[in-house]
Design an enzyme around this catalytic site. Structure first.
Site, mmCIF file in Angstrom:
data_model
loop_
_atom_site.group_PDB
_atom_site.id
_atom_site.type_symbol
_atom_site.label_atom_id
_atom_site.label_comp_id
_atom_site.label_asym_id
_atom_site.label_seq_id
_atom_site.Cartn_x
_atom_site.Cartn_y
_atom_site.Cartn_z
ATOM 1 N N GLY A 233 13.338 -5.151 10.860
ATOM 2 C CA GLY A 233 13.007 -6.184 9.898
ATOM 3 C C GLY A 233 11.739 -5.830 9.151
ATOM 4 O O GLY A 233 11.121 -4.784 9.398
ATOM 5 N N PRO A 234 11.305 -6.687 8.229
ATOM 6 C CA PRO A 234 10.110 -6.400 7.422
ATOM 7 C C PRO A 234 8.862 -6.264 8.285
ATOM 8 O O PRO A 234 8.813 -6.781 9.410
ATOM 9 C CB PRO A 234 10.003 -7.630 6.499
ATOM 10 C CG PRO A 234 11.373 -8.249 6.508
ATOM 11 C CD PRO A 234 11.951 -7.956 7.851
ATOM 12 N N PRO A 235 7.847 -5.585 7.783
ATOM 13 C CA PRO A 235 6.592 -5.466 8.530
ATOM 14 C C PRO A 235 5.984 -6.835 8.820
ATOM 15 O O PRO A 235 6.046 -7.744 7.987
ATOM 16 C CB PRO A 235 5.688 -4.663 7.576
ATOM 17 C CG PRO A 235 6.628 -3.939 6.672
ATOM 18 C CD PRO A 235 7.817 -4.835 6.508
ATOM 19 N N GLY A 236 5.413 -6.984 10.005
ATOM 20 C CA GLY A 236 4.705 -8.212 10.340
ATOM 21 C C GLY A 236 5.550 -9.329 10.877
ATOM 22 O O GLY A 236 5.053 -10.441 11.099
ATOM 23 N N THR A 237 6.836 -9.086 11.114
ATOM 24 C CA THR A 237 7.715 -10.154 11.574
ATOM 25 C C THR A 237 7.735 -10.298 13.093
ATOM 26 O O THR A 237 8.468 -11.135 13.621
ATOM 27 C CB THR A 237 9.155 -9.940 11.063
ATOM 28 O OG1 THR A 237 9.557 -8.586 11.299
ATOM 29 C CG2 THR A 237 9.253 -10.231 9.579
ATOM 30 N N THR B 36 7.093 -5.705 17.411
ATOM 31 C CA THR B 36 6.313 -5.198 18.537
ATOM 32 C C THR B 36 5.868 -6.333 19.440
ATOM 33 O O THR B 36 5.854 -6.200 20.676
ATOM 34 C CB THR B 36 5.091 -4.415 18.017
ATOM 35 O OG1 THR B 36 5.547 -3.348 17.182
ATOM 36 C CG2 THR B 36 4.275 -3.855 19.164
ATOM 37 N N GLU C 293 9.944 -14.018 -13.307
ATOM 38 C CA GLU C 293 10.800 -14.610 -12.276
ATOM 39 C C GLU C 293 11.841 -15.534 -12.890
ATOM 40 O O GLU C 293 12.968 -15.640 -12.394
ATOM 41 C CB GLU C 293 9.952 -15.371 -11.256
ATOM 42 C CG GLU C 293 8.924 -14.515 -10.525
ATOM 43 C CD GLU C 293 9.511 -13.255 -9.924
ATOM 44 O OE1 GLU C 293 10.682 -13.278 -9.486
ATOM 45 O OE2 GLU C 293 8.794 -12.238 -9.910
ATOM 46 N N ASP D 76 12.046 -3.537 -9.276
ATOM 47 C CA ASP D 76 13.368 -3.902 -9.786
ATOM 48 C C ASP D 76 14.080 -2.684 -10.360
ATOM 49 O O ASP D 76 15.280 -2.471 -10.125
ATOM 50 C CB ASP D 76 13.246 -4.969 -10.881
ATOM 51 C CG ASP D 76 12.589 -6.247 -10.395
ATOM 52 O OD1 ASP D 76 12.723 -6.552 -9.203
ATOM 53 O OD2 ASP D 76 11.954 -6.925 -11.214
#
Length: 512
Positions: free
Chosen positions: A96-100, A103, A319, A392
């Protein structure tokens, strides 16, 4: 290598094994490791929300991973009682994304199961000596041997242990290695496979690999008997963010509604929320008063505080362009657009709840048009685009490359597929590059026409974003005047967004 003064300051605090596993990595500088250790120790031994103090029940936003951890700990208890090791789910990849919290999950699982916790990574194994093949393999084997020795350290010879292999994608797909050090990388990968299989067995050792992208990993690692359980940890939803805030706040703000904070931390990881609470406590402490929700909101909104209005306006237009094209292409159901700084982007369009497409040419071209909507909106409404569309464009280029070189959707090359090639390698062929470029140009012309025809709608979305900072599907539907989204066909085929392929669960993408 960390400064003695920094280590002395940390040494007076309670820093446990789980803290070290979270804060110290071979690919981080000593200063970064020290900073993270200091942050983990700042709130003292009573703190909540840090790895050493968390239980599996307090790990929100990763339900599937927590369920696996509980189930595996139960299997381990049965093994200690005499069940065969083959009945234990002894290997998994958490991605998954970093920091989720990938670890963190392993550290909390070890703490809750009272298990020895051994950590390693290719970077760490290489750094233990001169990174020669023999020294790296020996360092890797030492970690496995340590985990095995500790796994049988109980009175009855059955205790169990957890071995964490961080950044598992450092062991890439051997069939795709082209550089001059190919033999070295293959031997290292083979060495890890041998240790996972274990000629002498790895009974008692639960191996957990973590990565941001399992598609980059050697596929043989994910086969049965190795790390066959692949679990995704994504961004926490609204309720999970409230729960994460509650855990990290401990006894503070127990009667305060935290939904306002949760709403402005969308797509925030557990690490971001943890740091938010620490920074809010610091803000209150400097002011000499108790923590308040205003401190949390002030920290959560600080990313945009110094952003010039013209830059915010451009981000809102960008956006809004994504949102317009997405609403027209796939409907508004499941869409969320926000003007919130996160991961280097000023805003984002989330389509993770939209569902998966069949991956037809029409589906992929719709995805490309959505990706190009932000740049087109800047060009039409502001006179010229900015460099803010680089991510993008990279995603759109990758999709176009796969169309012509991998998925058999080329008009010139028919059914030819260069499956083993990356987008960069596909585009190195002049003819494939020309076809991909021509297709991108044609689709961009279409998007320019769409935005030009609906420029007033883009303005309305942007104006609402500048005020509300977040618009869900209902708000977008009211602006676009749409009622229902076109139903999307679920599939197990390749994800047209190019995020994750089978055997990993595919997910929809998002545009920044």
């Amino acid at each position: 290598r960390c400064r003695k003064a920094d280590l002395a300051a940390i040494g007076g605090q309670h820093v446990g094994l789980a803290d070290l596993a979270i804060a110290v990595r071979a690919d981080w500088s000593p200063a970064e490791c020290t900073r993270r250790l200091r942050r983990l120790a700042t709130t003292g031994a009573d703190r909540s929300g840090i790895g050493r103090d968390l239980s599996l029940d307090q790990l929100h936003g990763m339900a599937e991973a927590v369920d696996w951890a509980r189930s595996t700990l139960a299997d381990l208890a049965a093994w200690r009682a005499g069940s065969p090791w083959s009945s234990v789910s002894s290997g998994a990849v958490i991605y998954g994304p970093p920091g989720t919290g990938k670890t963190l999950l392993a550290a909390v699982m070890a703490a809750e199961g009272d298990l020895p916790f051994v950590t390693g990574s290719l970077a760490r194994w290489q750094s233990e000596d001169q990174a020669h093949l023999g020294t790296t393999l020996r360092a890797m084997r030492r970690s496995f041997d340590e985990a095995k020795q500790q796994a049988i350290a109980g009175r009855d010879g059955r205790k169990g242990s957890i071995l964490l292999i961080d950044e598992l994608d450092s062991f890439p797909d051997r069939s795709k290695i082209k550089h001059e050090h190919k033999d070295y990388v293959i031997e290292i990968g083979n060495g890890l496979l041998e240790l996972l299989d274990g000629a002498n067995g790895r009974e008692g050792v639960i191996v957990i690999g973590t990565t941001n992208d399992p598609n980059r990993c050697e596929p043989a690692l994910l086969r049965p008997g190795r790390l066959s359980k692949v679990i995704r940890v994504g961004y926490p939803n609204l309720d999970e963010r409230v729960a994460m805030l509650r855990v990290r706040l401990g006894s503070d703000l127990t009667d305060v509604d935290l939904l306002p904070v949760a709403r402005v931390t969308e797509r925030a990881t557990g690490a971001v929320i943890e740091e938010l609470v620490v920074d809010a406590r610091r803000l209150a402490s400097r002011a000499g008063r108790p923590l308040s929700i205003d401190d949390l909101l002030a920290v959560a909104g600080k990313a945009d505080r110094d952003t010039p209005p013209a830059h915010l306006r451009r981000a809102a237009i960008h956006e809004a362009g994504h949102a317009l094209v997405a609403g027209l292409e796939i409907g508004t159901e499941g869409l969320v657009v926000a003007l919130q700084s996160r991961d280097g982007a000023a805003g984002w369009l989330d389509m993770t709840n939209v569902g998966r497409t069949a991956g037809t040419r029409a589906d992929i071209e719709a995805s490309i048009r959505i990706l190009l909507g932000g740049r087109a909106a800047e060009e039409i409404l502001l006179g010229e685009p900015s460099a803010g569309a680089k991510c993008d464009l990279a995603a759109a280029t990758a999709l176009a490359a796969h169309m012509v070189g991998t998925w058999g959707l080329s008009r010139s090359f028919g059914l030819l597929s260069f499956e083993s090639r990356s987008p960069e390698e596909i585009l190195a062929d002049p003819e494939l590059r020309t076809e991909a470029s021509d297709r991108l140009d044609a689709l961009y012309d279409e998007v320019l026409g769409i935005v030009r025809h609906h420029d007033d709608v883009v303005e309305r979305i942007a104006d609402r974003l500048l005020v509300a900072r977040r618009l869900d599907c209902r708000a977008l539907s009211s602006i676009l005047g749409t009622r229902e989204a076109r139903p999307l066909e679920p599939t197990r085929s390749r994800d047209p967004w190019g995020v994750y392929d089978d055997p990993v669960e595919a997910t929809a993408g998002s545009a920044a």
